[in-house]
Scaffold this motif. Structure first.
Motif, PDB file in Angstrom:
ATOM      1  N   SER A 204    -116.412 -42.623  16.079  1.00 14.28           N
ATOM      2  CA  SER A 204    -116.540 -42.882  17.508  1.00 14.28           C
ATOM      3  C   SER A 204    -116.898 -44.345  17.725  1.00 14.28           C
ATOM      4  CB  SER A 204    -117.621 -41.978  18.116  1.00 14.28           C
ATOM      5  OG  SER A 204    -118.912 -42.555  17.992  1.00 14.28           O
ATOM      6  N   PRO A 205    -116.407 -44.945  18.796  1.00 15.68           N
ATOM      7  CA  PRO A 205    -116.760 -46.337  19.086  1.00 15.68           C
ATOM      8  C   PRO A 205    -118.273 -46.551  19.182  1.00 15.68           C
ATOM      9  CG  PRO A 205    -114.886 -45.687  20.419  1.00 15.68           C
ATOM     10  CD  PRO A 205    -115.375 -44.439  19.740  1.00 15.68           C
ATOM     11  N   TRP A 206    -118.968 -45.596  19.805  1.00 14.47           N
ATOM     12  CA  TRP A 206    -120.417 -45.738  19.946  1.00 14.47           C
ATOM     13  C   TRP A 206    -121.097 -45.776  18.581  1.00 14.47           C
ATOM     14  CZ3 TRP A 206    -124.234 -47.178  22.897  1.00 14.47           C
ATOM     15  CH2 TRP A 206    -125.538 -46.725  22.658  1.00 14.47           C
TER      16      TRP A 206
ATOM     17  N   PHE B 162    -120.225 -49.137  16.803  1.00 16.82           N
ATOM     18  CA  PHE B 162    -120.895 -50.305  17.355  1.00 16.82           C
ATOM     19  C   PHE B 162    -122.404 -50.252  17.127  1.00 16.82           C
ATOM     20  CE2 PHE B 162    -117.264 -51.194  20.543  1.00 16.82           C
ATOM     21  CZ  PHE B 162    -116.670 -52.067  19.646  1.00 16.82           C
ATOM     22  N   CYS B 163    -122.990 -49.042  17.149  1.00 16.52           N
ATOM     23  CA  CYS B 163    -124.419 -48.935  16.840  1.00 16.52           C
ATOM     24  C   CYS B 163    -124.703 -49.414  15.418  1.00 16.52           C
ATOM     25  CB  CYS B 163    -124.895 -47.490  17.012  1.00 16.52           C
ATOM     26  SG  CYS B 163    -125.159 -46.986  18.727  1.00 16.52           S
ATOM     27  N   SER B 164    -123.874 -48.971  14.466  1.00 15.76           N
ATOM     28  CA  SER B 164    -124.045 -49.389  13.074  1.00 15.76           C
ATOM     29  C   SER B 164    -123.831 -50.895  12.930  1.00 15.76           C
ATOM     30  CB  SER B 164    -123.069 -48.637  12.166  1.00 15.76           C
ATOM     31  OG  SER B 164    -123.373 -47.266  12.131  1.00 15.76           O
TER      32      SER B 164
ATOM     33  N   ASP C 127    -118.009 -56.601  24.001  1.00 24.85           N
ATOM     34  CA  ASP C 127    -117.239 -57.705  24.564  1.00 24.85           C
ATOM     35  C   ASP C 127    -116.455 -58.435  23.475  1.00 24.85           C
ATOM     36  OD1 ASP C 127    -116.601 -59.306  26.926  1.00 24.85           O
ATOM     37  OD2 ASP C 127    -117.685 -60.910  25.914  1.00 24.85           O
ATOM     38  N   ALA C 128    -117.098 -58.674  22.337  1.00 24.07           N
ATOM     39  CA  ALA C 128    -116.457 -59.431  21.256  1.00 24.07           C
ATOM     40  C   ALA C 128    -115.331 -58.652  20.593  1.00 24.07           C
ATOM     41  CB  ALA C 128    -117.499 -59.828  20.209  1.00 24.07           C
ATOM     42  N   TYR C 129    -115.561 -57.364  20.336  1.00 22.51           N
ATOM     43  CA  TYR C 129    -114.625 -56.605  19.511  1.00 22.51           C
ATOM     44  C   TYR C 129    -113.652 -55.727  20.301  1.00 22.51           C
ATOM     45  CZ  TYR C 129    -117.306 -58.161  15.521  1.00 22.51           C
ATOM     46  OH  TYR C 129    -117.906 -58.942  14.572  1.00 22.51           O
ATOM     47  N   TRP C 130    -113.917 -55.554  21.607  1.00 26.46           N
ATOM     48  CA  TRP C 130    -112.998 -54.738  22.392  1.00 26.46           C
ATOM     49  C   TRP C 130    -112.448 -55.469  23.613  1.00 26.46           C
ATOM     50  CZ3 TRP C 130    -110.218 -50.659  21.347  1.00 26.46           C
ATOM     51  CH2 TRP C 130    -109.534 -50.021  22.401  1.00 26.46           C
TER      52      TRP C 130
END
Length: 569
Positions: free
Chosen positions: A439-441, A444-446, A419-422
């Protein structure tokens, strides 16, 4: 007899179409027979103190009070109901809507002050109740058993159901829901106006109550377009179609779009829930001509795991779904939905679903968590296969055979950073570049793992904090996922550009290097015709210097000193 229909909305901006339909339908029905009852509406929000709402309800002095209930207001209404009879001891209390309707036995058994629950469509049942009351609310309770579509208590205090009521066949019989728009009393700029042009859903998604009523009924195209014109004539900012699947009848749904496009006022945004896989080529061709600011689509992907999709009774043709979504022009704002907690989906599988959606570059990825709703196929499946979920509204999943409680908590943090970054669009330039290398996943996991180390998710955060977090993550922590990125200085430039574009700053945080020249700022103001009133010119713009052309599609190919004038609205 005075009847009060009450809605407790999630926020001020929401309107409740259900209570309006009840009132407007009954007003029309009884006006035709010359015995129009006194029916009033009261709207509150779950953010108001219970005592304040209680005083508001009591001020109407109603004999009959009926609530519209959903999972988001059920807990609030449950607290409120017992208090009402303390101040209005002679009134009768009822409720309708999907939450109390499908949990009628539970609510009637646990709330002694609740007299009845309406099941299913309420308009015909409401009119029948008014008729059988004979104009006296106190006469209604002994006659509930004779009115179809109600749950009530019998003489032995056991909950009984009076039987299903027939549906309204012609939706054109339901009046336009918002007479306040016609009288100029609408809050056109700040409220969302919900609109219904069909009822029912032909699909059988296991987790959804909409699939219970499969027979779809439509308002006529002529009637729908005439009501759309009301929204347009009064410059309503946002109209959300609540049709569970809008694009069912090609001639009809394209006909509505054609009308909107031909008569658009340059302001009103229309929101539709779309099954993208079933968009016809004719529809896709038409959409190419839709300019920005006219329509937005919400499209449920839910998962890219074919085994998962089959288990919840959704189409497994993800290739067709992807192709159709890619065929929708970017002038149409796109929200794509994923649901965490579905069968056969562990973190690895969910990550693939996440990247599948992000590869489509939606304007927003709405990450929801499976809610086990009473009356759905999923409720039985979850009970038999080891799901754990919240026993009270909103019935959200705690764990599954594939996701532990810790996994769900991790996905909650993924939701926060997504929500914050995309979704907010604030980091558009930075994320567009970053996602070319990872990859976005994975990213965002990191980021979540790093954020947990620095206690990022312990409280609500301001937008400026998320800039600080990602700056330290990428620049100071040297994110390994971005080792292939050409130049960390470019990422820093893009981050600064996103920050300064987000709004005029009174000061700059420690992570930000502000390369400023008042002389060069003034020069660019002059070149852009903004120096006539220099005070205003400086106040509505910002000057910044970059090492790359940060506004270019591929900024890494355009290195060199750049001076930019950022103008704010």
């Amino acid at each position: 007899m005075k009847i009060l229909l009450v809605s407790v909305n999630a926020s001020y901006m929401h309107t409740n179409i259900a209570v309006r339909d009840l009132k407007n339908y009954a007003d029309k029905y009884f006006e035709n027979i010359g015995e129009k009852p006194l029916i009033e509406l009261a709207e509150f929000t779950i953010n108001q103190p219970v005592g304040q709402v209680l005083r508001g309800i009591a001020s109407y002095g109603a004999d009959w009070i009926q609530f519209s209930t959903y999972i988001w207001n059920a807990e609030y209404v449950t607290k409120l109901l017992p208090e009402i009879k303390k101040v209005l001891p002679d009134c009768i209390l009822g409720a309708g809507g999907p939450e109390f309707a499908y949990g009628a036995e539970k609510y009637l058994s646990s709330i002694s002050d609740l007299d009845f629950v309406v099941f299913g469509e309420g308009e015909l049942t409401f009119c029948d109740m008014i008729e059988k009351s004979g104009g006296e609310a106190k006469n209604l309770l002994p006659r509930l058993k004779d009115i179809q579509g109600l749950y009530y208590r019998n003489a032995q205090n056991a909950v009984e159901f009076s039987g299903n009521r027939k549906l309204i066949e012609n939706l054109d019989d339901i009046p336009f829901p918002y007479p306040e728009i016609l009288t100029g009393e609408a809050d056109a700029d700040h409220k969302i106006y919900y609109y219904e042009s069909s009822r029912g859903c032909p699909f059988s998604c296991a987790y959804c109550l909409s699939s219970v009523e499969k027979r779809v009924r439509f308002k006529s195209l002529e009637r729908t377009c005439s009501e759309i014109q009301i929204f347009l004539d009064h410059d309503i900012n946002l109209v959300k179609f609540v049709d569970r699947t809008y694009n069912l009848d090609e001639d009809r749904y394209i006909g509505i779009w054609k009308y909107i496009l031909a008569h658009h006022n340059g302001k009103t945004m229309f929101h539709f829930e779309i099954e993208a896989e079933y968009l016809s080529q004719k529809a896709l061709s038409f959409l190419q001509n839709v300019p920005a600011g006219v329509m937005q689509f919400e499209m449920g992907v839910q998962s890219a795991n074919k085994k998962t999709l089959a288990a919840i009774n959704r189409s497994t043709n993800t290739e067709e779904l992807s192709s159709k979504i890619k065929g929708i022009p970017r002038t149409i704002h796109q929200h794509l939905d994923l649901i965490a907690g579905l069968p056969y989906e562990d973190l690895e599988s969910f990550g693939r679903s996440f990247d599948f959606v992000m590869d489509l570059r939606p304007d927003a990825l709405q990450l929801g968590f499976l809610k086990i709703l009473g009356g759905t196929v999923m409720e039985k499946y979850a009970s038999e296969h080891g799901w754990k979920w919240m026993e009270s509204p909103v019935y959200e999943t705690f764990s599954t055979p594939y996701l532990s409680f810790d996994d769900i908590a991790f996905l909650k943090d993924i939701e926060t950073v997504t929500d914050a970054y995309w979704n907010k669009g604030t980091f558009e330039r930075t994320m567009s570049y970053v996602f070319r290398f990872t990859s976005p996943w994975a990213f965002f996991c990191s980021l979540v793992e790093y954020g947990r180390k620095v206690n990022a998710f312990s409280q609500a955060r301001k937008e400026s904090y998320w800039f600080e977090l990602i700056s330290s993550f990428i620049i100071e922590e040297k994110c390994q996922l971005l080792e292939k990125a050409l130049d960390k200085k470019l990422i820093y430039d893009l981050l600064r550009y996103d920050f300064v574009r987000a709004g005029k700053k009174g000061n700059f945080p420690a992570w930000y290097t502000h390369n400023y020249s008042k002389e060069n700022h003034r020069k660019l103001l002059d070149e852009n015709g903004l120096l006539e009133n220099s005070r205003i010119g400086f106040s509505i713009t910002e000057y910044e210097e970059f090492d790359y052309d940060v506004s270019a599609e591929k900024p890494e190919e355009r290195k060199g000193h750049r001076s930019l004038l950022i103008r704010y609205k």
